[in-house]
Structure formats: structure tokens, C-alpha cells
Design an enzyme around this catalytic site. Structure first.
Site, PDB file in Angstrom:
ATOM      1  N   GLN A  16       0.788  -1.236   0.000  1.00 26.76           N
ATOM      2  CA  GLN A  16       0.000   0.000   0.000  1.00 26.76           C
ATOM      3  C   GLN A  16       0.824   1.293   0.000  1.00 26.76           C
ATOM      4  O   GLN A  16       0.506   2.241  -0.729  1.00 26.76           O
ATOM      5  CB  GLN A  16      -0.940   0.019   1.224  1.00 26.76           C
ATOM      6  CG  GLN A  16      -1.832   1.240   1.254  1.00 26.76           C
ATOM      7  CD  GLN A  16      -2.698   1.364   2.500  1.00 26.76           C
ATOM      8  OE1 GLN A  16      -3.221   2.431   2.768  1.00 26.76           O
ATOM      9  NE2 GLN A  16      -2.874   0.314   3.276  1.00 26.76           N
ATOM     10  N   GLU A 138       1.284  -1.074   8.295  1.00 29.65           N
ATOM     11  CA  GLU A 138       0.501   0.064   8.778  1.00 29.65           C
ATOM     12  C   GLU A 138       0.430   0.192  10.303  1.00 29.65           C
ATOM     13  O   GLU A 138       0.824   1.191  10.885  1.00 29.65           O
ATOM     14  CB  GLU A 138      -0.929  -0.063   8.196  1.00 29.65           C
ATOM     15  CG  GLU A 138      -1.957   0.880   8.749  1.00 29.65           C
ATOM     16  CD  GLU A 138      -1.739   2.320   8.325  1.00 29.65           C
ATOM     17  OE1 GLU A 138      -1.477   2.567   7.145  1.00 29.65           O
ATOM     18  OE2 GLU A 138      -1.844   3.219   9.184  1.00 29.65           O
ATOM     19  N   ASP A 167       0.690   3.800   6.042  1.00 28.57           N
ATOM     20  CA  ASP A 167       0.952   3.417   4.656  1.00 28.57           C
ATOM     21  C   ASP A 167       0.660   4.571   3.694  1.00 28.57           C
ATOM     22  O   ASP A 167       1.565   5.144   3.087  1.00 28.57           O
ATOM     23  CB  ASP A 167       0.086   2.220   4.258  1.00 28.57           C
ATOM     24  CG  ASP A 167       0.643   0.910   4.793  1.00 28.57           C
ATOM     25  OD1 ASP A 167       1.837   0.870   5.117  1.00 28.57           O
ATOM     26  OD2 ASP A 167      -0.110  -0.064   4.879  1.00 28.57           O
ATOM     27  N   GLY A 244      -7.780  20.618  19.497  1.00 30.49           N
ATOM     28  CA  GLY A 244      -7.379  21.990  19.175  1.00 30.49           C
ATOM     29  C   GLY A 244      -7.778  22.923  20.306  1.00 30.49           C
ATOM     30  O   GLY A 244      -8.165  22.478  21.388  1.00 30.49           O
ATOM     31  N   GLY A 245      -7.707  24.220  20.052  1.00 29.10           N
ATOM     32  CA  GLY A 245      -8.038  25.199  21.084  1.00 29.10           C
ATOM     33  C   GLY A 245      -9.532  25.281  21.368  1.00 29.10           C
ATOM     34  O   GLY A 245      -9.949  25.863  22.378  1.00 29.10           O
TER      35      GLY A 245
HETATM   36  C1  LIG Z   1       5.871  -4.729   3.457  1.00 25.85           C
HETATM   37  C2  LIG Z   1       6.948  -5.726   3.861  1.00 25.85           C
HETATM   38  C3  LIG Z   1       6.865  -5.997   5.376  1.00 25.85           C
HETATM   39  C4  LIG Z   1       6.695  -7.020   3.087  1.00 25.85           C
HETATM   40  O1  LIG Z   1       7.701  -7.964   3.391  1.00 25.85           O
HETATM   41  P1  LIG Z   1       7.996  -9.190   2.412  1.00 25.85           P
HETATM   42  O2  LIG Z   1       6.722  -9.711   1.849  1.00 25.85           O
HETATM   43  O3  LIG Z   1       8.870 -10.144   3.132  1.00 25.85           O
HETATM   44  O4  LIG Z   1       8.749  -8.507   1.176  1.00 25.85           O
HETATM   45  P2  LIG Z   1      10.191  -7.848   1.070  1.00 25.85           P
HETATM   46  O5  LIG Z   1      10.003  -6.486   0.538  1.00 25.85           O
HETATM   47  O6  LIG Z   1      10.997  -7.920   2.326  1.00 25.85           O
HETATM   48  O7  LIG Z   1      10.896  -8.794   0.013  1.00 25.85           O
HETATM   49  C5  LIG Z   1      10.434  -8.912  -1.283  1.00 25.85           C
HETATM   50  C6  LIG Z   1      10.968 -10.194  -1.857  1.00 25.85           C
HETATM   51  O8  LIG Z   1      10.524 -10.283  -3.202  1.00 25.85           O
HETATM   52  C7  LIG Z   1      11.624 -10.415  -4.056  1.00 25.85           C
HETATM   53  N1  LIG Z   1      11.364  -9.661  -5.287  1.00 25.85           N
HETATM   54  C8  LIG Z   1      10.787  -8.453  -5.417  1.00 25.85           C
HETATM   55  N2  LIG Z   1      10.727  -8.082  -6.696  1.00 25.85           N
HETATM   56  C9  LIG Z   1      11.299  -9.077  -7.416  1.00 25.85           C
HETATM   57  C10 LIG Z   1      11.556  -9.289  -8.789  1.00 25.85           C
HETATM   58  N3  LIG Z   1      11.167  -8.393  -9.705  1.00 25.85           N
HETATM   59  N4  LIG Z   1      12.172 -10.421  -9.153  1.00 25.85           N
HETATM   60  C11 LIG Z   1      12.536 -11.345  -8.257  1.00 25.85           C
HETATM   61  N5  LIG Z   1      12.330 -11.218  -6.915  1.00 25.85           N
HETATM   62  C12 LIG Z   1      11.712 -10.093  -6.520  1.00 25.85           C
HETATM   63  C13 LIG Z   1      12.775  -9.789  -3.318  1.00 25.85           C
HETATM   64  O9  LIG Z   1      14.009 -10.255  -3.754  1.00 25.85           O
HETATM   65  C14 LIG Z   1      12.479 -10.191  -1.892  1.00 25.85           C
HETATM   66  O10 LIG Z   1      12.939 -11.505  -1.666  1.00 25.85           O
HETATM   67  P3  LIG Z   1      14.270 -11.788  -0.801  1.00 25.85           P
HETATM   68  O11 LIG Z   1      13.937 -11.408   0.596  1.00 25.85           O
HETATM   69  O12 LIG Z   1      14.449 -13.242  -1.051  1.00 25.85           O
HETATM   70  O13 LIG Z   1      15.337 -10.933  -1.361  1.00 25.85           O
HETATM   71  C15 LIG Z   1       8.353  -5.177   3.497  1.00 25.85           C
HETATM   72  O14 LIG Z   1       8.431  -5.017   2.109  1.00 25.85           O
HETATM   73  C16 LIG Z   1       8.683  -3.850   4.168  1.00 25.85           C
HETATM   74  O15 LIG Z   1       8.990  -3.778   5.368  1.00 25.85           O
HETATM   75  N6  LIG Z   1       8.668  -2.760   3.383  1.00 25.85           N
HETATM   76  C17 LIG Z   1       9.044  -1.452   3.836  1.00 25.85           C
HETATM   77  C18 LIG Z   1       7.977  -0.856   4.670  1.00 25.85           C
HETATM   78  C19 LIG Z   1       6.663  -0.761   3.950  1.00 25.85           C
HETATM   79  O16 LIG Z   1       6.549  -0.209   2.892  1.00 25.85           O
HETATM   80  N7  LIG Z   1       5.633  -1.317   4.602  1.00 25.85           N
HETATM   81  C20 LIG Z   1       4.273  -1.067   4.231  1.00 25.85           C
HETATM   82  C21 LIG Z   1       3.779  -1.880   3.172  1.00 25.85           C
HETATM   83  S1  LIG Z   1       2.151  -1.299   2.840  1.00 25.85           S
END
Ligand SMILES: CC(C)(COP(=O)(O)OP(=O)(O)OC[C@H]1O[C@@H](n2cnc3c(N)ncnc32)[C@H](O)[C@@H]1OP(=O)(O)O)[C@@H](O)C(=O)NCCC(=O)NCCS
Length: 423
Positions: A16, A138, A167, A244-245
Site C-alpha cells: 500500500q 501500517e 501506509d 485543538g483550542g
Molecule cells: C511490506 C513488507 C513488510 C513485506 O515484506 P515481504 O513480503 O517479506 O517482502 P520484502 O520487501 O521484504 O521482500 C520482497 C521479496 O521479493 C523479491 N522480489 C521483489 N521483486 C522481485 C523481482 N522483480 N524479481 C525477483 N524477486 C523479486 C525480493 O528479492 C524479496 O525476496 P528476498 O527477501 O528473497 O530478497 C516489506 O516489504 C517492508 O517492510 N517494506 C518497507 C515498509 C513498507 O513499505 N511497509 C508497508 C507496506 S504497505
């Protein structure tokens, strides 16, 4: 002409926080290339309401974008990424910590490939400090940015708010940073790295609570309906107090259902008119001159009684009727609108804030519209792309690849998920 026409964005965001930002930029006319993992943004399949169709979670956050799938874990996929970097003005991502580094593309490498590119990154807690390695969603950001500790009733548990301030709020912050950096890059020819941490974004949105945090070192806070005192330390949860105030609160109306409430701000200037309007029906014709409410200080002291009186008055009126009573006498107020109220509201429809779209997999559906209205370049909202819908188009049009090259990329698995290994 669209405001961001000619700006091309390599959008690696998912879920998101990031997609909120890139959707807004797309609505302002940027060419947003959603660069997806071949399995697709995980939200395509989350909270599905129509079998085999992209979920509303995905469609509502990815309008006006083009989708390309590229496997970044293949050498050929990394080459497509590198070629796209050279053709884009911005790149944005909100992966967990370290994902881009593991792909072999830290910011230093990206800027080496395209010195003018602006890069936007959302992380839960930023790239420095003790929390830098943690993932976030979030409610984690709401918990850690001060929103939850200040939301709810004083003797109840902390609450998250329905508005997605962690988010979507962070996405908005990122959009502002990216546009500023883009302006600078246009002037200097040099891009920069724009980082927004979700925790920082939530703190920014809780600014007034940190105002109150410091006020507590000097005295109490008389506008809070809950007790506060000098040296209290933590800002308490204060239910529906105005913050607020001016004094404010939610008032229950007829027929007393879950959303039959109206929020009223008893602004200093309107007390006289309000008291004259409600007093007679409450059997208190002298309410406007009642010493207990004569000044804002007295009203603060006696606010529980004031709210009881206003609630009593509201027993006979629906939230809409009460609004019609309050608007002519200039009392700031708002009925608590349910999602159903909003989806059917004439004002909302008139402002294109509830927009009907079509989709090849799911048919008709609705999206919340573009809240930023540009007079000369209004947003034209188009449906979200299906997974990989524009892969070939982008390879051909943006990168100039020919059919042979595209076919060899396909054979090498650069555009698809690697086959599952047999168990
Ligand atoms: C949201 C979140 C918790 C999700 O975690 P997650 O599902 O484990 O996803 P990640 O972003 O850590 O990892 C994505 C994976 O997809 C893989 N990936 C993404 N795009 C890719 C592509 N085009 N080709 C191949 N692999 C891909 C990545 O390599 C990664 O795998 P790895 O850990 O083996 O390297 C994390 O992305 C995060 O903390 N983001 C930052 C904060 C944020 O935006 N949070 C709010 C989301 S609404």
C-alpha cells in the site's frame, strides 16, 4: 496537458505505502511502469472478493499504471532493469530492508547508471538507527509513531485509526519529496535519494500530540476532558476531544445506531447562537447567559455538562437534521459518515471522489477518486493493469527491443517466475 506528462517512473513498490504514491503521480500524468516480481504484487491475491480476479486491495492502489514482470533474480532480468533505469526519471521502492542491495543495486550503483535519476524509498524505520533492519506494516507504524498511544479512550486499550496514516500517509510524504527532488534534478542534472520512514511520517501527522507532550511540562491541559496535570509525561488518550483550542465532541443522534453521531466544535464565537437555539428546547431559555458556560474557561471546566445538554437536545434529531440546525448558525459540525453514506453521497459523487471503473477480470468496481484537484490538468482515472499486461509494449516502446530479443528474454526466464523445483 497532464502536469507530469513526460515523467517516467520505474515503480518497484508493492502493498500500500508505495503504490499510494505512484498512483497519485500517475494521476498527475506520469508514465508509471509497475515493475513486478513475476508472481505479481502480493496484494493482487490478497482479500480477494472475485475468484481469479485482481483484488480490490490491488486495483484501488494501482490505477493508471503499466505492468511489466521481470525476474530480478536472473542476469537477463537485471539487464532489463538497468536499461529501464537509463530511461526513467524516477525509481521508487518499498521493499524490506536490504532487498535492492541483495539484487546488486544499492543507491550508489543506481545513480552511477543514471546520475539524473531520483530515487524514492519507503522503509518502516529508515536506513539508519537501531530499528533500521525491521520490516513494518501500517499498524506497526501507527504503534511506533505515537498514533496508537494517543488514540482511544483513557481507560481502554490503544487503538489504530481507520485512516491509513502509516501506509498511505507515508506515500503522500514520499510524493512531496520526489517532486521536490525532481525539480532539483531538472535544474542541476543530478538526482538524489529520497527516503521516508513510516514511523517518521506518523510522527509528523501526530505533531499536535507532541505539542501537548511539551505543554504537560508546564501545566495541565484544560481543553482535555480527561484529567491532565503538570509533569504527567505521557499525552493521554482523550476519546473524541477536539485536539485543538476549541472544544469538540461526538454527539449521539436519533435513531442511535452505530454511526448516528455528529461531531460538533463549540467554537468560542458560536456559543451564544448555539445556546439560544438549543436552550429553549431543553427547558433552559437562559442558557446563553448561564454563568457556568459564559466564557470558554467556564465551558472547559463544565464541558461534561455542556456535552450532556447537547446530547439531550440531539435525542430528537438525526445527524443530518442536526447538521441542518447547526450550519445556519455557523457551528462547525460533521455527521459521522459511514462508508455506505459516502458511497452514496451527492457531494462525494459530484467531486469525483467515488469513481466507477471497469476491469477485464472483475467487471464494474469503484475507486476513491483523486483528492488533489489541478484546475488545468484534472486526473482521468483508468483501471489498474493485469499482471504483465504491458511487458512487451514496454520492452518494445521504452527500450526499443526487437522481437528476437524479447523471445530470447522469455526463453531465458527473465520475464517469468522460475519453475517450481520438484519435491
Ligand atoms: C511490506 C513488507 C513488510 C513485506 O515484506 P515481504 O513480503 O517479506 O517482502 P520484502 O520487501 O521484504 O521482500 C520482497 C521479496 O521479493 C523479491 N522480489 C521483489 N521483486 C522481485 C523481482 N522483480 N524479481 C525477483 N524477486 C523479486 C525480493 O528479492 C524479496 O525476496 P528476498 O527477501 O528473497 O530478497 C516489506 O516489504 C517492508 O517492510 N517494506 C518497507 C515498509 C513498507 O513499505 N511497509 C508497508 C507496506 S504497505
Amino acid at each position: 496537458m497532464e502536469a507530469l506528462k513526460g515523467v517516467r517512473i520505474l515503480d518497484m513498490t508493492h502493498v500500500q505505502a508505495g503504490p499510494t504514491c505512484s498512483q497519485l503521480l500517475a494521476w498527475m500524468g506520469a508514465d508509471v511502469i509497475k515493475f513486478e516480481n513475476p508472481q505479481g504484487d502480493a496484494t493482487r491475491g490478497q482479500l480477494r472478493d472475485v475468484p481469479n480476479a485482481d483484488s480490490l486491495y490491488f486495483t484501488m492502489l494501482n490505477c493508471n499504471k503499466r505492468s511489466i514482470t521481470v525476474n530480478m533474480k536472473s542476469a537477463e532480468g537485471k539487464q532489463v532493469f538497468t536499461d529501464l533505469l537509463r530511461k526513467c526519471d524516477m525509481i521508487m521502492e518499498n521493499f524490506g530492508p536490504g532487498v535492492l542491495d541483495r539484487f546488486g543495486f544499492p543507491w550508489e550503483k543506481i545513480r552511477e547508471i543514471n546520475p539524473k535519476i531520483v530515487m524514492g524509498s519507503i522503509k518502516g524505520f529508515g536506513s539508519s538507527g537501531p530499528y533500521a533492519d525491521f520490516k513494518a506494516y501500517e499498524n506497526v507504524a501507527q504503534a511506533m509513531g505515537g498514533a496508537m498511544s494517543t488514540t482511544g479512550v483513557p481507560d481502554g486499550p490503544p487503538f489504530v485509526t481507520g485512516a491509513q496514516i502509516g501506509d498511505s500517509g507515508t506515500g503522500l510524504h514520499l510524493a512531496i519529496g520526489l517532486l521536490a527532488a525532481l525539480r532539483q534534478a531538472e535544474r542541476t542534472g543530478k538526482g538524489q535519494y529520497v527516503e521516508v520512514a513510516m514511523m517518521d511520517g506518523v510522527m509528523n501527522l501526530c505533531r499536535v500530540k507532541f505539542r501537548d507532550h511539551q505543554r504537560l511540562t508546564r501545566g495541565d491541559m484544560p481543553e482535555y476532558s480527561v484529567p491532565t496535570y503538570k509533569g504527567m509525561g505521557e499525552v493521554p488518550r482523550a476519546g473524541n476531544d477536539s485536539g485543538g483550542g476549541q472544544l469538540g465532541n461526538a454527539i449521539h443522534c436519533k435513531p442511535h445506531g452505530a454511526n448516528d453521531w455528529i461531531y460538533i466544535v463549540v467554537q468560542e464565537a458560536v456559543w451564544d447562537a448555539l445556546a439560544k437555539r438549543i436552550g429553549p428546547e431543553l427547558g433552559m431559555p437562559g442558557l446563553a447567559t448561564d454563568a457556568r458556560f459564559a466564557t470558554i474557561g467556564e465551558r472547559r471546566k463544565n464541558q461534561q455538562l455542556m456535552w450532556t445538554l447537547i446530547n439531550k437536545f440531539a435525542e430528537k434529531y438525526s445527524k443530518r437534521e442536526f447538521m441542518e440546525i447547526l450550519n445556519p448558525i455557523d457551528v462547525p459540525c460533521g455527521p459521522i459518515m459511514s462508508t455506505e453514506d459516502l458511497a452514496n453521497d451527492e457531494h462525494v459523487r459530484g467531486r469525483q471522489m467515488w469513481v466507477e471503473l471497469d476491469h477485464p477480470q472483475r467487471g464494474k468496481w469503484w475507486n476513491v477518486g483523486m483528492p488533489i484537484k489541478l484546475s488545468d490538468s484534472p486526473a482521468v482515472i483508468k483501471r489498474s493493469p493485469v499482471l504483465g499486461e504491458h511487458t512487451e509494449e514496454i520492452l518494445r516502446e521504452v527500450l526499443g527491443y526487437d522481437q528476437n530479443k524479447i523471445s530470447s528474454l522469455k526463453t531465458a526466464g527473465a520475464l517469468s517466475a522460475p519453475p517450481k523445483k520438484a519435491a
